[in-house]
Scaffold this motif. Structure first.
Motif, short mmCIF file in Angstrom:
data_model
loop_
_atom_site.label_atom_id
_atom_site.label_comp_id
_atom_site.label_asym_id
_atom_site.label_seq_id
_atom_site.Cartn_x
_atom_site.Cartn_y
_atom_site.Cartn_z
N VAL A 1 0.83 -1.21 0.00
CA VAL A 1 0.00 0.00 0.00
C VAL A 1 0.86 1.26 0.00
CG1 VAL A 1 -1.87 -1.18 1.22
CG2 VAL A 1 -0.22 0.19 2.53
N TYR A 2 2.12 1.14 0.42
CA TYR A 2 3.00 2.31 0.50
C TYR A 2 3.73 2.58 -0.82
CZ TYR A 2 2.23 1.73 5.50
OH TYR A 2 1.65 1.61 6.74
N SER A 3 3.50 1.76 -1.82
CA SER A 3 4.17 1.95 -3.11
C SER A 3 3.65 3.20 -3.81
CB SER A 3 3.94 0.72 -4.00
OG SER A 3 4.44 0.98 -5.31
N PRO A 4 4.55 3.97 -4.43
CA PRO A 4 4.08 5.12 -5.22
C PRO A 4 3.38 4.71 -6.51
CG PRO A 4 6.45 4.85 -5.45
CD PRO A 4 6.01 3.88 -4.40
N ASP A 5 3.57 3.46 -6.92
CA ASP A 5 2.89 2.95 -8.10
C ASP A 5 1.44 2.65 -7.75
OD1 ASP A 5 3.18 1.63 -10.93
OD2 ASP A 5 2.12 0.17 -9.67
N GLU A 6 0.50 3.27 -8.46
CA GLU A 6 -0.90 3.16 -8.08
C GLU A 6 -1.43 1.73 -8.19
OE1 GLU A 6 -2.99 6.08 -10.39
OE2 GLU A 6 -2.53 7.68 -8.95
N ALA A 7 -1.02 1.01 -9.22
CA ALA A 7 -1.48 -0.37 -9.38
C ALA A 7 -0.95 -1.26 -8.25
CB ALA A 7 -1.06 -0.91 -10.74
N GLU A 8 0.31 -1.05 -7.89
CA GLU A 8 0.90 -1.83 -6.80
C GLU A 8 0.22 -1.50 -5.48
OE1 GLU A 8 4.00 -4.52 -5.26
OE2 GLU A 8 3.05 -4.17 -7.20
N SER A 9 -0.01 -0.22 -5.24
CA SER A 9 -0.68 0.19 -4.01
C SER A 9 -2.10 -0.37 -3.94
CB SER A 9 -0.72 1.72 -3.91
OG SER A 9 -1.38 2.13 -2.73
N ALA A 10 -2.83 -0.32 -5.06
CA ALA A 10 -4.19 -0.85 -5.08
C ALA A 10 -4.19 -2.36 -4.83
CB ALA A 10 -4.84 -0.54 -6.42
N THR A 11 -3.17 -3.06 -5.33
CA THR A 11 -3.04 -4.49 -5.05
C THR A 11 -2.88 -4.71 -3.55
OG1 THR A 11 -2.05 -4.91 -7.22
CG2 THR A 11 -1.66 -6.55 -5.49
N GLY A 12 -2.09 -3.87 -2.91
CA GLY A 12 -1.93 -3.97 -1.46
C GLY A 12 -3.22 -3.69 -0.72
N VAL A 13 -3.99 -2.71 -1.19
CA VAL A 13 -5.27 -2.39 -0.57
C VAL A 13 -6.21 -3.60 -0.62
CG1 VAL A 13 -7.38 -1.03 -0.79
CG2 VAL A 13 -5.15 0.09 -0.96
N ASN A 14 -6.30 -4.23 -1.78
CA ASN A 14 -7.18 -5.40 -1.90
C ASN A 14 -6.69 -6.57 -1.04
OD1 ASN A 14 -8.94 -4.09 -3.59
ND2 ASN A 14 -8.02 -4.88 -5.47
N ALA A 15 -5.36 -6.69 -0.90
CA ALA A 15 -4.82 -7.73 -0.02
C ALA A 15 -5.22 -7.46 1.43
CB ALA A 15 -3.30 -7.80 -0.15
N CYS A 16 -5.28 -6.18 1.81
CA CYS A 16 -5.72 -5.82 3.16
C CYS A 16 -7.17 -6.25 3.39
CB CYS A 16 -5.59 -4.32 3.38
SG CYS A 16 -3.90 -3.69 3.47
N VAL A 17 -8.01 -6.03 2.40
CA VAL A 17 -9.41 -6.43 2.52
C VAL A 17 -9.51 -7.95 2.61
CG1 VAL A 17 -11.68 -6.37 1.42
CG2 VAL A 17 -10.18 -4.37 1.26
N GLU A 18 -8.74 -8.66 1.83
CA GLU A 18 -8.75 -10.12 1.88
C GLU A 18 -8.34 -10.61 3.27
OE1 GLU A 18 -6.37 -11.78 -1.22
OE2 GLU A 18 -7.36 -10.61 -2.80
N ALA A 19 -7.34 -9.96 3.88
CA ALA A 19 -6.89 -10.37 5.22
C ALA A 19 -7.99 -10.15 6.25
CB ALA A 19 -5.63 -9.60 5.61
N ALA A 20 -8.75 -9.07 6.10
CA ALA A 20 -9.86 -8.83 7.03
C ALA A 20 -10.95 -9.86 6.84
CB ALA A 20 -10.41 -7.42 6.81
N ILE A 21 -11.28 -10.17 5.60
CA ILE A 21 -12.32 -11.17 5.32
C ILE A 21 -11.96 -12.52 5.91
CG2 ILE A 21 -13.40 -12.48 3.44
CD1 ILE A 21 -13.23 -9.91 1.75
N ALA A 22 -10.66 -12.84 5.92
CA ALA A 22 -10.21 -14.13 6.44
C ALA A 22 -10.56 -14.32 7.91
CB ALA A 22 -8.70 -14.28 6.24
N LEU A 23 -10.81 -13.23 8.64
CA LEU A 23 -11.21 -13.36 10.04
C LEU A 23 -12.53 -14.11 10.19
CD1 LEU A 23 -10.37 -9.74 11.27
CD2 LEU A 23 -9.11 -11.82 11.84
N ASP A 24 -13.44 -13.90 9.23
CA ASP A 24 -14.73 -14.59 9.22
C ASP A 24 -15.43 -14.23 7.92
OD1 ASP A 24 -17.19 -15.75 9.56
OD2 ASP A 24 -17.60 -14.86 11.53
#
Length: 309
Positions: free
Chosen positions: A256-279
């Protein structure tokens, strides 16, 4: 027709607001029982919510059996129903009761450490569990700013805004003026909230993988990080059915800290996936997350609506 809509909308708004007010003082166990009764009815009779939920689950969990996905769809719609019934509790309930319903806070040190370092905090808050309880807690414990888009029923705007602001949250519009307010809050080492799982308008996002499938994802985050050096965390209020909530603050995917927008957006979606994994059942799967797609045509991207929906 226009006159009919304008007359029915206030009545509808009063009925909804009245329901929230009547449920505000009810025990969470009672609200969960109501959700367990209403959730299966939503699954059976709300065709749009059922179909979108089942399509999304088929896309993200293809290895699961059809029976497993259908069970998960029913559980998800039950949790979505609970969130709606709990709005009165979160927005109008006695603040001491709402605070007491939060049984644990995991990862608070991520927020405290960032502020001790003089850094703002960007909380990515996906549509998981009860995000209004998360807003209640954040605005109770930190200077907190979040973007706000008025509800589709205009007459509910005052109720919604009052509920979200009652513990001190500052709501700003979803436009350049609101972005400027977010930047100012971060530069004051405060916390802000961003919804990471809503599709932005064309031109305000990029395609990034979400459970392996391209999803149009907002690019606001890298712009905010680049100008403020804020810390990013994921925050959710996970429901403990009938008893309360546990808050989870998770370290953000480093992309998410990448200056590249596509890379940062990939990190954002990975964050959402990690939250979903809780339940996974507590995520709002009835949102059309894969609505937009990109097709290559003569070397240029062509925007289309996603045909699954």
């Amino acid at each position: 027709m226009a006159d009919s809509r304008s007359q029915s909308s206030p009545r509808q708004a009063r009925a909804i607001a009245g329901l929230w007010k009547s449920l505000a003082g009810r025990r969470l166990a009672t609200l969960w029982c109501l959700s367990r009764l209403a959730g299966p009815l939503v699954h059976r009779f709300s065709r749009r919510e059922r179909e979108v939920t089942e399509i999304n689950l088929g896309e993200v969990y293809p290895a699961r059996s059809t029976a497993e996905r259908r069970r998960l769809a029913r559980e998800s719609l039950t949790h979505s129903t609970a969130t709606m019934l709990e709005l009165g509790f979160a927005w109008m309930g006695d603040p001491e009761r709402v605070e007491a319903s939060i049984q644990a806070v995991h990862g608070r040190e991520l927020l405290d450490e960032a502020r001790a370092e003089g850094r703002g905090v960007i909380v990515l808050a996906p549509h998981f569990g009860n995000w209004e309880v998360l807003n209640f807690w954040l605005s109770s414990h930190f200077p907190f700013t979040a973007m706000y888009e008025p509800p589709k029923i205009a007459e509910l705007d005052a109720v919604t805004r009052a509920g979200r602001e009652r513990m001190g949250a500052s709501l700003v519009p979803t436009n350049p003026r609101g972005v400027a307010a977010l930047l100012k809050a971060l530069k004051r080492s405060e916390a802000i909230g961003i919804l990471p799982d809503q599709e932005p308008d064309w031109g305000s996002g990029v395609f990034a993988p979400f459970f392996g499938r391209p999803a149009y994802t907002a690019t606001l985050l890298p712009k905010l990080v680049a100008r403020t050096e804020a810390r990013v965390v994921t925050g959710v209020a996970r429901r403990i059915p009938g008893r309360g909530f546990e808050l989870h603050f998770l370290p953000a995917d480093t992309r998410v800290y990448s200056p590249d927008e596509a890379e940062s957006a990939t990190g954002v979606n990975a964050c959402v996936e990690a939250a979903i994994a809780l339940d996974p059942a507590q995520y709002q799967w009835e949102y059309k997350r894969y609505r937009k797609v990109v097709e290559e045509q003569q070397g240029h991207p062509r925007h289309q609506e996603f045909r699954l929906y």
